[in-house]
Write a protein that holds these residues in place. Structure first.
Motif, mmCIF file in Angstrom:
data_model
loop_
_atom_site.group_PDB
_atom_site.id
_atom_site.type_symbol
_atom_site.label_atom_id
_atom_site.label_comp_id
_atom_site.label_asym_id
_atom_site.label_seq_id
_atom_site.Cartn_x
_atom_site.Cartn_y
_atom_site.Cartn_z
ATOM 1 N N GLU A 11 0.805 -1.228 0.000
ATOM 2 C CA GLU A 11 0.000 0.000 0.000
ATOM 3 C C GLU A 11 0.831 1.268 0.000
ATOM 4 N N GLN A 12 2.086 1.197 0.437
ATOM 5 C CA GLN A 12 2.918 2.408 0.497
ATOM 6 C C GLN A 12 3.463 2.820 -0.862
ATOM 7 N N TYR A 13 3.261 1.978 -1.875
ATOM 8 C CA TYR A 13 3.912 2.214 -3.160
ATOM 9 C C TYR A 13 2.997 2.860 -4.198
ATOM 10 N N GLU A 14 3.515 3.937 -4.794
ATOM 11 C CA GLU A 14 2.934 4.575 -5.977
ATOM 12 C C GLU A 14 3.958 4.325 -7.090
ATOM 13 N N ILE A 15 3.767 3.260 -7.829
ATOM 14 C CA ILE A 15 4.802 2.752 -8.728
ATOM 15 C C ILE A 15 4.614 3.298 -10.138
ATOM 16 N N GLY A 16 5.553 4.107 -10.561
ATOM 17 C CA GLY A 16 5.539 4.590 -11.930
ATOM 18 C C GLY A 16 5.990 3.486 -12.867
ATOM 19 N N LEU A 17 5.153 3.128 -13.816
ATOM 20 C CA LEU A 17 5.489 2.097 -14.801
ATOM 21 C C LEU A 17 5.769 2.780 -16.126
ATOM 22 N N SER A 18 7.045 2.860 -16.460
ATOM 23 C CA SER A 18 7.503 3.605 -17.633
ATOM 24 C C SER A 18 7.885 2.640 -18.745
ATOM 25 N N GLY A 19 7.538 2.976 -19.973
ATOM 26 C CA GLY A 19 7.979 2.133 -21.072
ATOM 27 C C GLY A 19 7.046 2.140 -22.258
ATOM 28 N N ALA A 20 7.394 1.310 -23.225
ATOM 29 C CA ALA A 20 6.619 1.159 -24.452
ATOM 30 C C ALA A 20 7.174 -0.043 -25.192
ATOM 31 N N VAL A 21 6.399 -0.539 -26.136
ATOM 32 C CA VAL A 21 6.908 -1.557 -27.048
ATOM 33 C C VAL A 21 7.736 -0.847 -28.121
ATOM 34 N N PRO A 22 8.994 -1.242 -28.320
ATOM 35 C CA PRO A 22 9.805 -0.588 -29.353
ATOM 36 C C PRO A 22 9.193 -0.760 -30.742
ATOM 37 N N ASP A 23 9.521 0.155 -31.624
ATOM 38 C CA ASP A 23 9.109 0.001 -33.018
ATOM 39 C C ASP A 23 9.686 -1.294 -33.572
ATOM 40 N N ARG A 24 8.927 -1.947 -34.447
ATOM 41 C CA ARG A 24 9.342 -3.267 -34.952
ATOM 42 C C ARG A 24 10.731 -3.219 -35.596
ATOM 43 N N SER A 25 11.082 -2.126 -36.206
ATOM 44 C CA SER A 25 12.402 -2.012 -36.844
ATOM 45 C C SER A 25 13.540 -2.081 -35.831
ATOM 46 N N ASP A 26 13.223 -1.861 -34.546
ATOM 47 C CA ASP A 26 14.240 -1.899 -33.502
ATOM 48 C C ASP A 26 14.208 -3.194 -32.691
ATOM 49 N N TRP A 27 13.348 -4.132 -33.084
ATOM 50 C CA TRP A 27 13.298 -5.404 -32.360
ATOM 51 C C TRP A 27 14.575 -6.195 -32.619
ATOM 52 N N SER A 28 15.150 -6.747 -31.564
ATOM 53 C CA SER A 28 16.355 -7.561 -31.693
ATOM 54 C C SER A 28 16.026 -9.050 -31.779
ATOM 55 N N GLU A 29 14.755 -9.392 -31.566
ATOM 56 C CA GLU A 29 14.321 -10.778 -31.656
ATOM 57 C C GLU A 29 12.838 -10.794 -31.999
ATOM 58 N N PRO A 30 12.325 -11.905 -32.536
ATOM 59 C CA PRO A 30 10.895 -11.967 -32.889
ATOM 60 C C PRO A 30 10.005 -11.821 -31.663
ATOM 61 N N ALA A 31 8.852 -11.197 -31.859
ATOM 62 C CA ALA A 31 7.830 -11.077 -30.805
ATOM 63 C C ALA A 31 8.361 -10.429 -29.539
ATOM 64 N N MET A 32 9.203 -9.413 -29.687
ATOM 65 C CA MET A 32 9.704 -8.702 -28.512
ATOM 66 C C MET A 32 8.565 -8.091 -27.695
ATOM 67 N N ASP A 33 7.469 -7.754 -28.395
ATOM 68 C CA ASP A 33 6.341 -7.162 -27.689
ATOM 69 C C ASP A 33 5.741 -8.124 -26.671
ATOM 70 N N ARG A 34 5.801 -9.417 -26.948
ATOM 71 C CA ARG A 34 5.137 -10.393 -26.084
ATOM 72 C C ARG A 34 5.700 -10.370 -24.664
ATOM 73 N N GLY A 35 7.026 -10.382 -24.555
ATOM 74 C CA GLY A 35 7.637 -10.381 -23.237
ATOM 75 C C GLY A 35 7.365 -9.101 -22.474
ATOM 76 N N ILE A 36 7.447 -7.957 -23.157
ATOM 77 C CA ILE A 36 7.219 -6.670 -22.502
ATOM 78 C C ILE A 36 5.786 -6.567 -21.988
ATOM 79 N N LEU A 37 4.821 -6.926 -22.820
ATOM 80 C CA LEU A 37 3.418 -6.819 -22.414
ATOM 81 C C LEU A 37 3.063 -7.871 -21.357
ATOM 82 N N GLU A 38 3.702 -9.027 -21.428
ATOM 83 C CA GLU A 38 3.503 -10.036 -20.385
ATOM 84 C C GLU A 38 4.017 -9.518 -19.044
ATOM 85 N N PHE A 39 5.163 -8.839 -19.075
ATOM 86 C CA PHE A 39 5.686 -8.245 -17.844
ATOM 87 C C PHE A 39 4.715 -7.220 -17.281
ATOM 88 N N VAL A 40 4.212 -6.341 -18.128
ATOM 89 C CA VAL A 40 3.273 -5.303 -17.676
ATOM 90 C C VAL A 40 2.059 -5.937 -17.011
#
Length: 244
Positions: A11-40
């Motif tokens: 309850e003491q935490y006001e957690i800023g969640l910063s980030g975005a899915v990188p543009d596909r041209s900057d992906w270093s591996e397939p489906a990079m969005d999947r891991g990021i959105l799963e984390f979120v």
């Protein structure tokens, strides 16, 4: 991670969640969005389940996930579990339905547009987002950054970079989930773990810098948020306006 609810409060935490899915041209591996959105999804869900709040800057890929997890996990509270901060540069085009889809579960803070042009204008966009991010940083006491657009060729300010810098200036403990790629990975290559002031061990920070194991990242964060007296004290100091 146990599915049984533990006797723990965030309850003491006001957690800023910063980030975005990188543009596909900057992906270093397939489906990079999947891991990021799963984390979120996994991280925000466990924060809500244990009483914490998420503060976020209305990124269109993250916001629906955060709001959904709040509806599923937050339960009944006196205060809404999410704060969404958005510049009027975008909010002025939202419909009543758009606003209602947020404000049933979240506090909505709209900051002023800075400049005379639209979102496609580099100067107006950067200045408006900088103004929004100042408000965003002032409403959180911990930051977690994941992914992030690179903006290598468009002149736009990378949001993760600017938000991390503002949080550092305020002395906010920061956690960098860099193993999932994006601008967070670039930041991790140019800083030392101690500069994040998050009271994790060196090895734990290095794990967050390098692993693409979403569950491992969430476990490290959750256990630390739940048990670190040093982090709790830092958060208390931030909330009371005391700089480290």
């Amino acid at each position: 991670m146990s599915i049984t609810k533990l006797d723990i409060s965030l309850e003491q935490y006001e957690i800023g969640l910063s980030g975005a899915v990188p543009d596909r041209s900057d992906w270093s591996e397939p489906a990079m969005d999947r891991g990021i959105l799963e984390f979120v999804a996994l991280f925000s869900g466990i924060v809500f389940k244990y009483g914490g709040r998420i503060v976020h800057g209305a990124h269109p890929a993250f916001t629906p996930i955060i709001l959904r997890q709040a509806r599923l996990q937050a339960g009944h509270r006196a205060r809404k579990p999410v704060t969404i901060v958005v510049s009027d540069l975008w909010a002025r085009d939202w419909s009543e339905e758009d606003i209602e889809s947020i404000t049933d579960i979240a506090e909505l803070l709209v900051t002023e547009k800075v400049g005379n042009a639209g979102p496609e204008d580099t100067d107006t966009r950067n200045r408006s987002l900088t103004a929004m991010r100042r408000v965003l940083i002032n409403t959180q006491n911990v930051m977690v950054a994941v992914g992030g657009k690179m903006h290598s060729h468009d002149g736009f300010m990378p949001g993760v970079g600017e938000e991390m810098k503002m949080a550092d200036e305020k002395g906010i403990p920061r956690f960098l989930i860099a193993g999932l790629g994006g601008f967070a990975k670039e930041l991790a290559a140019n800083l030392t773990p101690t500069s994040l002031r998050n009271s994790l061990s060196h090895d734990q920070n290095i794990t967050l810098f390098n692993t693409d194991d979403v569950a491992a990242c969430v476990n490290i964060l959750f256990e630390h948020l739940a048990s670190s007296a040093e982090l709790t004290q830092s958060v208390s100091n931030i909330s009371n306006g005391i700089m480290d």
